[in-house]
Design a protein around this motif. Structure first.
Motif, PDB file in Angstrom:
ATOM      1  N   LEU A   4       0.846  -1.191   0.000  1.00  0.00           N
ATOM      2  CA  LEU A   4       0.000   0.000   0.000  1.00  0.00           C
ATOM      3  C   LEU A   4       0.886   1.249   0.000  1.00  0.00           C
ATOM      4  CD1 LEU A   4      -2.718  -0.982   2.649  1.00  0.00           C
ATOM      5  CD2 LEU A   4      -2.891  -1.100   0.151  1.00  0.00           C
ATOM      6  N   PRO A   5       0.947   1.991  -1.116  1.00  0.00           N
ATOM      7  CA  PRO A   5       1.714   3.242  -1.136  1.00  0.00           C
ATOM      8  C   PRO A   5       1.178   4.226  -0.104  1.00  0.00           C
ATOM      9  CG  PRO A   5       1.116   2.555  -3.366  1.00  0.00           C
ATOM     10  CD  PRO A   5       0.356   1.675  -2.423  1.00  0.00           C
ATOM     11  N   HIS A   6       2.020   5.129   0.334  1.00  0.00           N
ATOM     12  CA  HIS A   6       1.635   6.026   1.425  1.00  0.00           C
ATOM     13  C   HIS A   6       0.482   6.952   1.037  1.00  0.00           C
ATOM     14  CE1 HIS A   6       3.492   9.669  -0.318  1.00  0.00           C
ATOM     15  NE2 HIS A   6       4.423   8.852  -0.767  1.00  0.00           N
ATOM     16  N   TRP A   7       0.281   7.198  -0.261  1.00  0.00           N
ATOM     17  CA  TRP A   7      -0.782   8.121  -0.668  1.00  0.00           C
ATOM     18  C   TRP A   7      -2.161   7.464  -0.769  1.00  0.00           C
ATOM     19  CZ3 TRP A   7       3.260   6.927  -4.110  1.00  0.00           C
ATOM     20  CH2 TRP A   7       2.920   6.094  -5.179  1.00  0.00           C
ATOM     21  N   TYR A   8      -2.235   6.124  -0.642  1.00  0.00           N
ATOM     22  CA  TYR A   8      -3.551   5.477  -0.624  1.00  0.00           C
ATOM     23  C   TYR A   8      -4.324   5.950   0.611  1.00  0.00           C
ATOM     24  CZ  TYR A   8      -2.709   1.952  -4.323  1.00  0.00           C
ATOM     25  OH  TYR A   8      -2.495   1.299  -5.516  1.00  0.00           O
ATOM     26  N   LYS A   9      -5.564   6.355   0.416  1.00  0.00           N
ATOM     27  CA  LYS A   9      -6.398   6.776   1.539  1.00  0.00           C
ATOM     28  C   LYS A   9      -7.089   5.592   2.212  1.00  0.00           C
ATOM     29  CE  LYS A   9      -7.219  11.328  -0.463  1.00  0.00           C
ATOM     30  NZ  LYS A   9      -8.239  12.274  -1.000  1.00  0.00           N
ATOM     31  N   SER A  10      -7.176   4.473   1.507  1.00  0.00           N
ATOM     32  CA  SER A  10      -7.731   3.238   2.056  1.00  0.00           C
ATOM     33  C   SER A  10      -7.042   2.078   1.353  1.00  0.00           C
ATOM     34  CB  SER A  10      -9.247   3.166   1.841  1.00  0.00           C
ATOM     35  OG  SER A  10      -9.536   2.871   0.485  1.00  0.00           O
ATOM     36  N   PRO A  11      -7.137   0.859   1.896  1.00  0.00           N
ATOM     37  CA  PRO A  11      -6.495  -0.289   1.245  1.00  0.00           C
ATOM     38  C   PRO A  11      -7.026  -0.583  -0.156  1.00  0.00           C
ATOM     39  CG  PRO A  11      -6.964  -0.795   3.529  1.00  0.00           C
ATOM     40  CD  PRO A  11      -7.650   0.511   3.234  1.00  0.00           C
ATOM     41  N   THR A  12      -8.201  -0.043  -0.493  1.00  0.00           N
ATOM     42  CA  THR A  12      -8.780  -0.279  -1.818  1.00  0.00           C
ATOM     43  C   THR A  12      -8.757   0.977  -2.680  1.00  0.00           C
ATOM     44  OG1 THR A  12     -11.000   0.179  -0.935  1.00  0.00           O
ATOM     45  CG2 THR A  12     -10.269  -2.124  -0.963  1.00  0.00           C
ATOM     46  N   ASP A  13      -7.888   1.923  -2.348  1.00  0.00           N
ATOM     47  CA  ASP A  13      -7.849   3.205  -3.052  1.00  0.00           C
ATOM     48  C   ASP A  13      -7.159   3.124  -4.410  1.00  0.00           C
ATOM     49  OD1 ASP A  13      -8.561   5.922  -3.078  1.00  0.00           O
ATOM     50  OD2 ASP A  13      -6.545   6.523  -2.492  1.00  0.00           O
ATOM     51  N   GLY A  14      -6.550   1.999  -4.707  1.00  0.00           N
ATOM     52  CA  GLY A  14      -5.848   1.824  -5.977  1.00  0.00           C
ATOM     53  C   GLY A  14      -5.630   0.351  -6.240  1.00  0.00           C
ATOM     54  N   PRO A  15      -4.865   0.023  -7.290  1.00  0.00           N
ATOM     55  CA  PRO A  15      -4.624  -1.382  -7.608  1.00  0.00           C
ATOM     56  C   PRO A  15      -3.917  -2.126  -6.483  1.00  0.00           C
ATOM     57  CG  PRO A  15      -3.411   0.073  -9.093  1.00  0.00           C
ATOM     58  CD  PRO A  15      -4.202   0.942  -8.182  1.00  0.00           C
ATOM     59  N   LEU A  16      -4.180  -3.431  -6.393  1.00  0.00           N
ATOM     60  CA  LEU A  16      -3.523  -4.270  -5.392  1.00  0.00           C
ATOM     61  C   LEU A  16      -2.119  -4.604  -5.905  1.00  0.00           C
ATOM     62  CD1 LEU A  16      -3.803  -5.844  -2.742  1.00  0.00           C
ATOM     63  CD2 LEU A  16      -4.657  -7.779  -4.089  1.00  0.00           C
ATOM     64  N   LEU A  17      -1.108  -4.082  -5.237  1.00  0.00           N
ATOM     65  CA  LEU A  17       0.279  -4.211  -5.692  1.00  0.00           C
ATOM     66  C   LEU A  17       0.938  -5.395  -4.994  1.00  0.00           C
ATOM     67  CD1 LEU A  17       1.245  -0.415  -5.614  1.00  0.00           C
ATOM     68  CD2 LEU A  17       0.328  -1.751  -7.531  1.00  0.00           C
TER      69      LEU A  17
END
Length: 226
Positions: free
Chosen positions: A60-73
């Motif tokens: 989870l990159p630091h800029w994600y606001k939630s665990p689902t805020d972007g692709p699952l890396l």
């Protein structure tokens, strides 16, 4: 790529092998179907030596606001890890090893059915995937997350998949972990041809809910063995 893997090594054996001590509650073993977002056994170097920690698989990159805020890396490409904003700082400062006994990859037949293959070291030793980690969130939402580093498949594997996990040999663990200074970049190359063997396994593992040692039993048809 690596999207599912297996760990059967007992906790005390992991500690001895990596000369590391547990620092939190570790996931149960054996586990024959470790999936993205599951906790994994992660080796890293702390102030008092090597640690075994339970980290969430899924960076989870630091800029994600939630665990689902972007692709699952779940994977980071070795060729671009030092440049991608999500991974570049972790590549420099937060490297580790994810412990496995083997991993799965899939091909498709003429009818588009998913056919699973199981990969393991040909010498029977445990696998150490190169990995990076990131602490994400604050207070009670804080969690530590990780991704497996992948590289181009070697000649033995490229017929099944164009990517493979970056597998490190014991003599390279300290360099990747930063215990022997800089130079980890030279490790980001396709794995040695002899390291892995592979064979077809049953389609039960196509479900992320499947479990049990039968998931890694080879199919009886010898023509499908790697």
């Amino acid at each position: 790529m690596c999207g599912r893997f297996v760990l059967t090594l007992p906790q005390d054996a992991i500690a001895r092998l990596f000369d590391a001590r547990p620092v939190n509650d570790l996931p149960d073993v054996p586990n024959y179907n470790i999936c993205p977002t599951n906790p994994v056994h992660f080796i890293r170097t702390g102030p008092d030596g090597r640690q075994i920690a339970s980290l969430r698989w899924g960076f989870l990159p630091h800029w994600y606001k939630s665990p689902t805020d972007g692709p699952l890396l779940i994977n980071a490409r070795a060729e671009t890890i030092a440049e991608k904003p999500a991974f570049r700082e972790a590549c420099r400062q937060r490297r580790g090893l994810i412990v496995a006994s083997g991993f799965y990859e899939w091909t498709k037949d003429a009818e588009d059915n998913r056919l699973p293959w199981y990969f393991r070291r040909s010498d029977g030793a445990p696998i150490a995937f190169a990995a990076v980690w990131q602490s994400w969130g604050r207070d009670e939402a804080r969690q530590e997350t990780c991704a497996i580093v992948t590289t181009a498949a070697n000649m033995k594997l490229e017929g099944l998949h164009h990517r493979m996990p970056l597998i490190l040999e014991p003599e390279d663990w300290a360099l990747w972990l930063g215990e022997q200074g800089k130079g980890a970049a030279r490790l980001m190359v396709p794995g040695k041809e002899h390291v892995l063997e592979f064979f077809r396994v049953g389609t039960k593992v196509n479900s992320n809910r499947a479990e049990g040692p039968d998931l890694i039993e080879p199919l009886e048809d010898e023509d499908e063995l790697g």
